[in-house]
Design an enzyme around this catalytic site. Structure first.
Site, PDB file in Angstrom:
ATOM      1  N   GLU A 392       0.772  -0.899  -0.391  1.00  0.00           N
ATOM      2  CA  GLU A 392       0.180   0.145   0.014  1.00  0.00           C
ATOM      3  C   GLU A 392       1.130   1.296   0.276  1.00  0.00           C
ATOM      4  O   GLU A 392       0.519   2.441  -0.259  1.00  0.00           O
ATOM      5  CB  GLU A 392      -0.909  -0.143   1.409  1.00  0.00           C
ATOM      6  CG  GLU A 392      -1.879  -0.973   1.073  1.00  0.00           C
ATOM      7  CD  GLU A 392      -2.698  -0.796   0.099  1.00  0.00           C
ATOM      8  OE1 GLU A 392      -2.873  -0.653  -0.477  1.00  0.00           O
ATOM      9  OE2 GLU A 392      -3.304  -2.433  -0.037  1.00  0.00           O
ATOM     10  N   GLU A 419       0.367  -0.898  -9.275  1.00  0.00           N
ATOM     11  CA  GLU A 419       0.762  -1.887  -8.261  1.00  0.00           C
ATOM     12  C   GLU A 419       2.135  -3.176  -8.067  1.00  0.00           C
ATOM     13  O   GLU A 419       2.236  -3.745  -7.023  1.00  0.00           O
ATOM     14  CB  GLU A 419       0.250  -3.448  -8.871  1.00  0.00           C
ATOM     15  CG  GLU A 419      -1.664  -2.597  -9.095  1.00  0.00           C
ATOM     16  CD  GLU A 419      -2.083  -2.137  -7.717  1.00  0.00           C
ATOM     17  OE1 GLU A 419      -1.784  -2.644  -6.645  1.00  0.00           O
ATOM     18  OE2 GLU A 419      -3.024  -1.955  -8.008  1.00  0.00           O
ATOM     19  N   TRP A 491     -15.151 -20.153 -17.314  1.00  0.00           N
ATOM     20  CA  TRP A 491     -14.379 -19.798 -15.630  1.00  0.00           C
ATOM     21  C   TRP A 491     -13.397 -21.320 -15.165  1.00  0.00           C
ATOM     22  O   TRP A 491     -12.535 -20.632 -15.644  1.00  0.00           O
ATOM     23  CB  TRP A 491     -15.129 -19.581 -14.680  1.00  0.00           C
ATOM     24  CG  TRP A 491     -14.438 -19.075 -13.414  1.00  0.00           C
ATOM     25  CD1 TRP A 491     -14.722 -19.931 -12.641  1.00  0.00           C
ATOM     26  CD2 TRP A 491     -13.733 -17.875 -13.082  1.00  0.00           C
ATOM     27  NE1 TRP A 491     -13.821 -19.099 -11.866  1.00  0.00           N
ATOM     28  CE2 TRP A 491     -13.143 -18.562 -11.918  1.00  0.00           C
ATOM     29  CE3 TRP A 491     -13.162 -16.775 -13.994  1.00  0.00           C
ATOM     30  CZ2 TRP A 491     -12.720 -17.275 -11.252  1.00  0.00           C
ATOM     31  CZ3 TRP A 491     -12.518 -16.110 -12.861  1.00  0.00           C
ATOM     32  CH2 TRP A 491     -12.201 -16.157 -11.732  1.00  0.00           C
ATOM     33  N   HIS A 519     -12.809  -8.797  -7.136  1.00  0.00           N
ATOM     34  CA  HIS A 519     -13.201  -7.963  -8.619  1.00  0.00           C
ATOM     35  C   HIS A 519     -13.650  -7.734  -9.571  1.00  0.00           C
ATOM     36  O   HIS A 519     -14.240  -7.190 -10.603  1.00  0.00           O
ATOM     37  CB  HIS A 519     -11.367  -7.647  -9.033  1.00  0.00           C
ATOM     38  CG  HIS A 519     -10.273  -7.458  -7.969  1.00  0.00           C
ATOM     39  ND1 HIS A 519     -10.276  -8.550  -6.329  1.00  0.00           N
ATOM     40  CD2 HIS A 519      -9.447  -6.801  -8.390  1.00  0.00           C
ATOM     41  CE1 HIS A 519      -9.179  -7.925  -6.412  1.00  0.00           C
ATOM     42  NE2 HIS A 519      -8.953  -6.809  -6.257  1.00  0.00           N
TER      43      HIS A 519
END
Ligand code: D0Z
Ligand code: ZN
Length: 619
Positions: A392, A419, A491, A519
């Site tokens: 972070e 990221e 998936w 997400h």
């Protein structure tokens, strides 16, 4: 991987902000006001360069002033969840989305004019969004988004539906996945969580249709194409690049997968873990099998400590959340970067408040585009949280570094860069470094390297196929190649193909397993994390070189190295003012993403894994 705690609803705001160039949000309205008066006359005469420059100038001036209102509403919502703060936050989003769409449409007028390189880039950045001109569509879109995000956050699995005491939230179910060794218990927790998402499957399909409509208003084929357009190349080129990188790392992943298979087979038996084909997904210590570090105790080499584990010492020392954050800050300042501003300490939320609902899922915030930066996290004294804080703060130091850029350039070179910043720093959190901090009693000698490397591979290498496939699935969904009735089928084809994992039980009728990953209902693009997992090793290799380090890459820590720090800072300070390949070049001399760095890093482990696999397969 670090999602061990309760994840209440993410605000719609955060999703909007992550999806649509946050900085553009509030100012759009202002610009539309400036230009609507002249719109009629502009229709006749083609626009001039001067008009385009004025358009951008007004945009940035207003943005500077107005951009933070939606962000502030989101912050208040996520740190004090009530019906009122949710309403305020969604309202701010609806206004933002309307304005953003209008301005993106207006920006198109100026395409093709002979503008400066910088202004051309700004104009392009303005058009990387969706536009829903019809207010009914827009309202439906924001409503669906809020609903899904709320549904995900509130979801609970109650093993005995009549007994509230049997209900578990995601954090509790993840805890089971991480620490139980009972396959039946693991399976129950896994299946229980994957039941929840079916409740918003229809809504997701409606949302996809609206989102595509918005992407098409701005000329994109669909929302997937819009997402892939954010990397300074065509959507097709980005798909090819990610596939190329995946092929580069696949052999390393395969070696790790086989080794873990053999260990899981020893533990759970041939009945549950087959010798070939996909492995049931509930056995990897993680709800999505996306990172496997919780398996370390099971798979660690004999006689090896592995020792990146600082949890015990942190607990012993009663390290509080602020002290944990200070450790991470200390790494960045050791590189020559500034101390975090006082307001960071005053305004961040570092622990879970007892008196109200909050979103515990870690996040990093840039509120006024200057120095009002904060993190929101429910920190506990664990190794996972220790590492997540470094992630972070990577966002925070990027935000601080580009604060002097013009408004539209206050963003990462691309989202994968954003990221990768803190994750690169995580790679310098070596046993030697932890020992220096007094968090690790013994520094393992070189013979213990394999344990440390394996620990890291379970985290970083295991993630690669998952980081890749989430958006493979979404690209197909957005392109209309996969319809709702085939969501689960496709998936699981991808999960089997890339990760080599399978559903622990047959699919449910009308299930929505992709929707069980945050997400997806939150609609945050995920390819950025795949990109980041490649880039962070390139960054590390470049920084270690700059530091004059010549040993094996996995033992390098740039802690305290000002030269490496300057290199890093110079790249961060560019923000998104240049195409990302130029930002990469300033740091590493490379112009392309290249998985050879991650392969270098894990080279000794690859040799070891292949030897183990040979011995175990024959044994
Ligand atoms: C609130 C964004 C970041 C700025 C974007 C600038 C933000 C939250 C997200 C949270 C985490 C949860 C813990 C670590 C990150 C997340 C993914 C993937 C992952 C990441 C790293 C890793 C392994 C996996 C997951 C974050 N700011 N353009 N986002 N991680 O929107 O304004 O705070 O979901 O090592 O699946 O866990 O990136 O920090 S904001
Ligand atoms: Zn992040």
């Amino acid at each position: 991987m670090f999602l061990l705690y309760l994840s209440p609803p993410f605000s719609y705001n955060e999703r909007l902000v992550m999806r649509i160039q946050p900085q553009l949000v509030a100012a759009a309205l202002a610009i539309s006001l400036c230009f609507s008066a002249t719109a009629a006359s502009n229709k006749k005469a083609p626009p001039t360069v001067a008009e385009a420059e004025q358009f951008l100038k007004n945009a940035e001036a207003r943005l500077e002033k107005l951009s933070d209102s939606a962000q502030r509403a989101a912050w208040v919502y996520e740190t004090h969840i009530t019906d009122d703060t949710e309403a305020i936050s969604s309202q701010a989003n609806d206004i933002s989305l309307a304005a953003l769409g209008e301005i993106a449409l207006q920006a198109r007028r100026y395409n093709g004019l002979p503008l400066s390189v910088e202004n051309k880039r700004k104009l392009k950045l303005l058009q990387l969004s969706i536009s829903l001109s019809d207010s009914k569509d827009r309202e439906a879109y924001t409503r669906l988004a809020s609903f899904m995000s709320g549904a995900y956050g509130k979801a609970k699995y109650c093993s005995k539906p009549s007994d509230e005491g049997s209900c578990k939230n995601l954090g509790q179910l993840e805890e089971i996945l991480a620490h139980s060794n009972d396959p039946a218990v693991l399976k129950d927790a896994w299946l229980g969580w994957h039941k929840q998402s079916a409740s918003y499957k229809d809504k997701y399909a409606e949302y996809v249709a609206l989102s595509n409509k918005g992407a098409r208003e701005l000329g994109y084929a669909d929302t997937g194409a819009l997402w892939r357009s954010q990397y300074d190349m065509s959507p097709q080129e980005f798909a090819q690049e990610t596939e190329r990188l995946w092929q580069q790392v696949k052999p390393l992943y395969d070696s790790l997968h086989l080794y873990v298979r053999l260990k899981l087979r020893e533990k759970y038996g041939a009945e549950i873990v087959p010798l070939t084909g996909p492995i049931p997904a509930h056995l990897f210590g993680n709800m999505w099998s996306q990172s496997w570090e919780n398996l370390y105790p099971l798979v660690k080499p004999q006689g090896q400590a592995g020792s990146l584990d600082v949890g015990e010492v942190l607990k012993q020392k009663n390290t509080d959340a602020q002290a944990m954050t200070r450790y991470a800050e200390g790494f960045y300042t050791s590189l020559g970067m500034e101390k975090l501003p006082d307001s960071f300490w005053a305004k961040s939320m570092l622990t879970k408040p007892r008196d109200r609902e909050v979103v515990c899922h870690a996040s990093a915030w840039d509120l006024n585009n200057l120095t009002d930066v904060r993190i929101k996290m429910c920190i506990n004294p664990t190794t996972e949280d220790f590492l997540t804080i470094h992630h972070e703060l990577g966002h925070i130091y990027y935000d601080l570094a580009y604060r002097n850029q013009p408004y539209l350039f206050k963003a990462g070179a691309n989202d994968g860069f954003h990221e990768a910043i803190g994750d690169t720093v995580q790679l310098s959190v070596t046993p030697e470094y932890l020992n220096k901090l007094g968090l690790l009693k013994e520094v393992p000698d070189v013979s213990q390297d394999i344990g440390v490397l394996l620990n890291r591979a379970l985290e970083k290498v295991a993630f690669l196929p998952f980081g890749y496939l989430v958006d493979q699935w979404r690209w197909k969904v957005y392109a209309g190649e996969v319809k709702p009735q085939d969501y689960d089928k496709v998936w699981w084809e991808l999960r089997e193909k890339y990760q080599g994992v399978k559903r622990p039980a047959p699919s449910e009728a009308n299930g929505f397993d992709a929707g069980a990953k945050y997400h997806v209902p939150a609609d945050v693009p995920y390819a950025r994390y795949f990109v980041a997992h490649i880039l962070q090793f390139q960054f590390q290799r470049a920084l270690c070189k700059e530091a004059g380090y010549t040993g094996p890459l996995h033992r390098c820590s740039i802690f305290g190295n000002k030269k490496a720090g300057e290199k890093y800072q110079a790249m961060l300070a560019l923000g998104t003012s240049k195409p990302w390949s130029e930002a990469l070049k300033t740091m590493s001399g490379e112009e392309k993403m290249d998985a050879s760095a991650i392969l270098d890093y894990f080279a000794p482990l690859k040799v070891w894994l292949d030897a183990q696999n040979k011995a175990l397969s024959h044994g």
